[in-house]
Structures are given as C-alpha cells and as structure tokens.
Design an enzyme around this catalytic site. Structure first.
Site, mmCIF file in Angstrom:
data_model
loop_
_atom_site.group_PDB
_atom_site.id
_atom_site.type_symbol
_atom_site.label_atom_id
_atom_site.label_comp_id
_atom_site.label_asym_id
_atom_site.label_seq_id
_atom_site.Cartn_x
_atom_site.Cartn_y
_atom_site.Cartn_z
ATOM 1 N N HIS A 91 -7.008 -8.163 -2.729
ATOM 2 C CA HIS A 91 -5.799 -8.239 -1.910
ATOM 3 C C HIS A 91 -5.791 -7.119 -0.850
ATOM 4 O O HIS A 91 -5.532 -7.375 0.333
ATOM 5 C CB HIS A 91 -4.573 -8.133 -2.842
ATOM 6 C CG HIS A 91 -3.243 -8.106 -2.168
ATOM 7 N ND1 HIS A 91 -2.292 -9.089 -2.376
ATOM 8 C CD2 HIS A 91 -2.685 -7.228 -1.299
ATOM 9 C CE1 HIS A 91 -1.218 -8.801 -1.647
ATOM 10 N NE2 HIS A 91 -1.428 -7.671 -0.998
ATOM 11 N N GLU A 92 -6.095 -5.896 -1.290
ATOM 12 C CA GLU A 92 -6.041 -4.759 -0.363
ATOM 13 C C GLU A 92 -7.184 -4.829 0.661
ATOM 14 O O GLU A 92 -6.985 -4.501 1.835
ATOM 15 C CB GLU A 92 -6.092 -3.425 -1.119
ATOM 16 C CG GLU A 92 -4.974 -3.196 -2.132
ATOM 17 C CD GLU A 92 -3.570 -3.445 -1.617
ATOM 18 O OE1 GLU A 92 -3.324 -3.260 -0.414
ATOM 19 O OE2 GLU A 92 -2.708 -3.857 -2.415
ATOM 20 N N CYS A 130 3.339 -8.836 -2.368
ATOM 21 C CA CYS A 130 2.866 -7.834 -1.421
ATOM 22 C C CYS A 130 4.071 -7.052 -0.913
ATOM 23 O O CYS A 130 5.106 -7.645 -0.608
ATOM 24 C CB CYS A 130 2.159 -8.547 -0.265
ATOM 25 S SG CYS A 130 1.586 -7.436 1.028
ATOM 26 N N LEU A 131 3.911 -5.735 -0.828
ATOM 27 C CA LEU A 131 5.014 -4.902 -0.338
ATOM 28 C C LEU A 131 5.397 -5.266 1.093
ATOM 29 O O LEU A 131 6.514 -4.990 1.522
ATOM 30 C CB LEU A 131 4.620 -3.418 -0.413
ATOM 31 C CG LEU A 131 4.415 -2.855 -1.832
ATOM 32 C CD1 LEU A 131 3.867 -1.439 -1.768
ATOM 33 C CD2 LEU A 131 5.714 -2.897 -2.622
ATOM 34 N N GLN A 169 -0.664 -1.409 6.331
ATOM 35 C CA GLN A 169 0.722 -1.625 5.883
ATOM 36 C C GLN A 169 1.639 -0.484 6.279
ATOM 37 O O GLN A 169 2.861 -0.626 6.238
ATOM 38 C CB GLN A 169 0.767 -1.814 4.360
ATOM 39 C CG GLN A 169 0.110 -3.096 3.890
ATOM 40 C CD GLN A 169 0.250 -3.252 2.388
ATOM 41 O OE1 GLN A 169 -0.572 -2.766 1.632
ATOM 42 N NE2 GLN A 169 1.299 -3.914 1.944
ATOM 43 N N GLY A 195 -0.840 -1.505 -5.113
ATOM 44 C CA GLY A 195 -1.799 -1.090 -4.105
ATOM 45 C C GLY A 195 -1.172 -1.056 -2.722
ATOM 46 O O GLY A 195 -0.158 -1.712 -2.466
ATOM 47 N N HIS A 254 -6.296 -7.011 3.445
ATOM 48 C CA HIS A 254 -5.411 -6.360 4.425
ATOM 49 C C HIS A 254 -6.220 -5.688 5.540
ATOM 50 O O HIS A 254 -5.801 -5.668 6.699
ATOM 51 C CB HIS A 254 -4.570 -5.263 3.751
ATOM 52 C CG HIS A 254 -3.267 -5.747 3.181
ATOM 53 N ND1 HIS A 254 -2.280 -6.335 3.955
ATOM 54 C CD2 HIS A 254 -2.758 -5.695 1.931
ATOM 55 C CE1 HIS A 254 -1.244 -6.635 3.176
ATOM 56 N NE2 HIS A 254 -1.506 -6.268 1.945
#
Ligand code: ZN
Length: 158
Positions: free
Chosen positions: A132-133, A90-91, A51, A46, A136
């Site tokens: 999670h997203e 996480c990226l 991000q 995701g 963000h």
C-alpha cells in the site's frame, strides 16, 4: 518534531510519482521524525511522504510496541508470495475502507536513515502495508485496486 498535515484524496500530491532520496541528511531525519509523529497521532499503520506533501520515496510503518517504527527509504519490493483479500483503508481517504487483494508476504529492499541498505519481510498486515505504501510512492491509491467497498457504519473490528 512536528505534526504534518495529511493530504486527502483529490490533492495532486497523491497522484505523483515520487523521486528517490539522494542525501541522507538532517532534512531527511526531520521528515522521518515528523512522519512518525504524524502517523502515531493519526493512529495509522503506515504513512508515505506524498501523504504529507513531500514527493520523495520515504515510508514509515508502525510495527507495534515491540518492534517500533520501520523506516523505508527508496524501498523496492523484491519478492512477494501468496495472496490475501482483506479490508484496508488509508489516512488520505478518510471514512472509507474496501477489499483489496495483496500478497501474503512481501520482501522489500530499502535504505535506513543513515543510507545503509537492508531487507525486511512483512507478512499479512505488514505485507499489505508495504504494498500500500509503496503504491503511494508511484501515485497510486488503494481505491484504484478495491474490489468492493465496505460500509464503515456497520463497523469492522473497531
Ligand atoms: Zn494510504
């Protein structure tokens, strides 16, 4: 379409509360397409707009080859069930992973790229990813919720 640069922990964009999308226009479509390309390139599950430095409530989630990409605009989690503690990463936090408690099931209400409202329920990995997203979009990173970091050197499944 174009790849966008993924911001990493320490970047102020990752700490901000994002604003809702009001116009479902070409600009939004370009952002979504760029985010999908960036997510695929990064091999993630995701990606949220902050991000890539865009402070808007936009998320893309890769549901796998059969289902394709889920686009969530102005997502709101309306229902959760159960709880599972599992490892996530996480990226924007490269080289780290940790255990986080998340719901086993999460239902989200969102808009698609044309402004049509819909609902989606994710389980396990996808419930985790939705939560999670959505975090963000409120400037929250998973590292704030980790109960225990795991050593990436020893490798999990991959
Ligand atoms: Zn993340």
């Amino acid at each position: 379409m174009a790849l966008r640069k993924i911001r990493e922990i320490g970047d102020s964009c990752l700490k901000k509360k994002c604003r809702e999308i009001e116009k479902f226009d070409e600009r939004l479509h370009t952002l979504l397409d760029d985010m999908k390309e960036t997510l695929l390139e990064a091999n993630g599950v995701g990606l949220a707009a902050p991000q890539v430095g865009i402070l808007r409530r936009v998320v893309v989630i890769d549901l796998g080859e059969d289902e394709g990409m889920l686009e969530l605009i102005n997502p709101v989690i309306t229902h959760t069930e159960g709880s599972v503690t599992d490892i996530e990463g996480c990226l924007s936090v490269p080289g780290k992973a940790g255990e986080v408690e998340r719901p086993q099931k999460a239902t989200v209400k969102a808009y698609d790229r044309n402004g049509e409202e819909f609902e989606f329920t994710g389980e396990d990995l996808y419930a985790r990813c939705i939560c999670h997203e959505c975090d963000h979009l409120d400037g929250i990173l998973y590292v704030e919720k980790v109960s225990r970091f795991v050593d990436m050197e020893q490798g999990e499944e991959e």
